[in-house]
Write an enzyme that holds these catalytic residues in place. Structure first.
Site, PDB file in Angstrom:
ATOM      1  N   ARG A  74      47.152   4.068  19.575  1.00 34.67           N
ATOM      2  CA  ARG A  74      46.879   3.456  18.275  1.00 34.67           C
ATOM      3  C   ARG A  74      46.512   4.571  17.308  1.00 34.67           C
ATOM      4  NH1 ARG A  74      41.552   1.108  15.989  1.00 34.67           N
ATOM      5  NH2 ARG A  74      42.341   0.319  14.019  1.00 34.67           N
ATOM      6  N   HIS A 118      43.491   2.772   7.571  1.00 34.80           N
ATOM      7  CA  HIS A 118      42.232   3.185   8.210  1.00 34.80           C
ATOM      8  C   HIS A 118      41.478   4.028   7.180  1.00 34.80           C
ATOM      9  CE1 HIS A 118      40.356   3.568  12.439  1.00 34.80           C
ATOM     10  NE2 HIS A 118      39.460   4.035  11.593  1.00 34.80           N
ATOM     11  N   GLU A 163      38.706  -2.427  10.210  1.00 36.08           N
ATOM     12  CA  GLU A 163      37.314  -2.695   9.837  1.00 36.08           C
ATOM     13  C   GLU A 163      37.022  -2.793   8.335  1.00 36.08           C
ATOM     14  OE1 GLU A 163      34.673   0.100  11.696  1.00 36.08           O
ATOM     15  OE2 GLU A 163      35.222  -0.524  13.706  1.00 36.08           O
ATOM     16  N   ASN A 299      37.049  -4.022  17.482  1.00 35.09           N
ATOM     17  CA  ASN A 299      36.425  -2.714  17.691  1.00 35.09           C
ATOM     18  C   ASN A 299      35.003  -2.982  18.171  1.00 35.09           C
ATOM     19  OD1 ASN A 299      38.768  -1.738  16.600  1.00 35.09           O
ATOM     20  ND2 ASN A 299      37.853  -0.848  14.764  1.00 35.09           N
ATOM     21  N   TYR A 301      31.502  -1.760  19.965  1.00 35.04           N
ATOM     22  CA  TYR A 301      30.632  -0.655  20.371  1.00 35.04           C
ATOM     23  C   TYR A 301      29.331  -1.147  20.998  1.00 35.04           C
ATOM     24  CZ  TYR A 301      33.960   2.434  18.220  1.00 35.04           C
ATOM     25  OH  TYR A 301      35.130   3.115  17.949  1.00 35.04           O
ATOM     26  N   GLU A 356      39.151  -0.573  19.702  1.00 29.42           N
ATOM     27  CA  GLU A 356      38.278   0.603  19.798  1.00 29.42           C
ATOM     28  C   GLU A 356      37.103   0.268  20.693  1.00 29.42           C
ATOM     29  OE1 GLU A 356      36.829   2.248  16.089  1.00 29.42           O
ATOM     30  OE2 GLU A 356      38.819   2.133  15.175  1.00 29.42           O
TER      31      GLU A 356
END
Ligand code: FCB
Length: 451
Positions: A74, A118, A163, A299, A301, A356
């Site tokens: 990606r 992005h 995002e 994404n 985290y 991600e």
């Protein structure tokens, strides 16, 4: 037990974070060039002028991916390489670079997953208002159409936006990302709305240019996990995950996905935002169905634990002192992967790619010339085990992309944070695959059955 048969294993990067070559072959300036060159905006005044120099070292990068047995990559296309001023004439040299890159990926058997935005908005568009101007959405659709037409038959998977929670939330509200604005909530929502509108127009443009293309978006947002497995805690965690509280609405999946998945704009109760939502022109509201998605990116985290309070209302749990964290200070909470995809799949009913997931460590080259990063291996192992639980519980997750392939320019944190499976020595550009790269290769070979 291995992951599902067709599960895709990949890694991710983004143009401004790795490419460098900032002034080459007619590339226009982006808001991140302007921002990173403004004193005080990034750690040590770091910029993406050179970054990992992937603009020149791309063939080596692909060799590394091949050696890692990556199945997919990606990456993002830099809009100002294709349209240096955001609109108008295509820059053929921009496409020529991505042609070489995409063709080499395909020759290596690595499927390209392309992110169209992005965060490197052409500066010329920023000068006309950036995401506060609905014309930016139209320019984005024209850019998306040009890319989809150009790569028809070669690129199948597109993510329109990475995002918006950060490009709008951090860019227009807290000001720590480009363009560095600190605006009131109602104005931030204008930027938010134009961003989602841009996705919708782009999705339609891509489908017209290449009916075989598959379209997603790669948001992030707060994930809440239940403090215990009790139905009340699970319900509280679900409710808190999708809540759009005043003042906190940007960092939610809800604000990006509800409008795109047929649920309309959430009711941001009582706030100034609601007045803006009520004033959205009909033509723009009517565009929402165009934004329909073939899959979701997430994404992921970290997450926060929630329990049901006395009246069932979600209560956030405090993390105990000394709770594990990564080098950047983000909490280590593998359970995010078990619950996040599950909640999103339940609500939106779409297949999911983890676009991600990863961590920064204080990696360095050891005396033996290798980069030993047991932290990254342990973190990823835990998150993947949790993901497996989520899949077993019904989340339709089709692939996992580690952030990141390479150490790179971590936005306002500059080069301070190392997120890569591959170490980059910035002064020389030398790449050294870390221990985690080898571990990830074994995981890919075993389709996760080694975990
Ligand atoms: C995400 C961004 C990505 C990278 C990681 C660490 O928010 O999408 O570019 O910076 O965080």
């Amino acid at each position: 037990m291995p992951f599902p048969k067709e599960f895709v294993w990949g890694a991710a990067t983004a143009s401004y974070q790795v490419e460098g070559g900032a002034f080459e072959d007619g590339r226009g300036a982006s808001i991140w060039d302007t921002f990173s060159h403004t004193p005080g905006k990034t750690k040590n005044g770091d910029t993406g002028d050179v970054a990992c120099d992937s603009y020149h070292r791309w063939a080596e990068d692909i060799e590394i991916m091949k050696a890692m047995h990556l199945q997919a990559y990606r990456f993002s296309i830099a809009w100002p390489r294709i349209f240096p001023t955001g609109t108008g004439e295509v820059n053929p040299a921009g496409f020529a670079w991505y042609d070489r890159f995409v063709d080499a990926l395909l020759a290596a058997g690595i499927e390209p997953y392309v992110t169209l935005y992005h965060w490197d908005l052409p500066q010329t568009l920023q000068d006309r208002g950036g995401w506060l101007n609905a014309d930016t959405a139209k320019a984005f659709a024209a850019y998306a159409a040009a890319v989809a037409a150009h790569f028809k038959g070669r690129v199948k998977y597109y993510y329109t936006l990475n995002e918006p929670q950060c490009s709008v939330g951090l860019g227009y509200s807290t000001g720590v990302h480009a363009p560095g604005f600190k605006l009131d909530d109602a104005t931030v929502f204008v930027a938010w709305h134009n961003t989602i509108y841009a996705h919708c127009l782009a999705a339609e443009a891509i489908r017209k240019a290449d009916p075989d293309a598959k379209i997603g978006i790669a948001p992030t947002g707060r994930i809440c996990t239940p403090a215990t497995d009790s139905p009340a805690d699970i319900a509280a965690a679900r409710a808190a995950t999708f809540a759009v509280a005043d003042g906190e609405w940007t960092f939610t999946y809800t604000m990006a996905l509800d409008p795109l998945c047929g649920r309309g704009w959430p009711n941001v109760a009582g706030g100034q935002v609601q007045r803006v939502i009520n004033a959205i022109p009909k033509e723009q509201l009517d565009a929402l169905p165009l934004g329909r998605l073939d899959f979701l990116g997430m994404n992921i985290y970290n997450s926060i634990a929630v329990r049901a309070g006395a009246d069932g209302k979600p209560e956030f749990c405090t993390r105990p002192a000394g709770h594990p964290r990564t080098a950047i200070g983000w909490p280590i909470t593998p359970e995010a992967m078990a619950w996040g995809p599950r909640f999103l799949h339940e609500r939106y009913g779409l297949p999911i790619f983890i676009t991600e997931n990863g961590l920064s460590c204080t990696d360095r080259v050891h005396l033996d010339g290798k980069v030993h990063d047991p932290e990254r291996i342990d973190f990823t192992h835990r998150y993947l085990l949790a993901l497996r639980q989520g899949i077993d519980a019904g989340a339709d997750v089709r692939g996992y992309f580690h952030w990141s392939l390479l150490d790179n320019f971590e936005w306002s944190e500059g080069y301070n944070e190392r997120f890569g499976l591959v170490y980059v020595d910035y002064p020389t550009g030398t790449r050294t695959p870390k221990d985690s790269a080898d571990w990830y290769k074994q995981t890919i070979d075993a389709n996760g059955g080694n975990l």
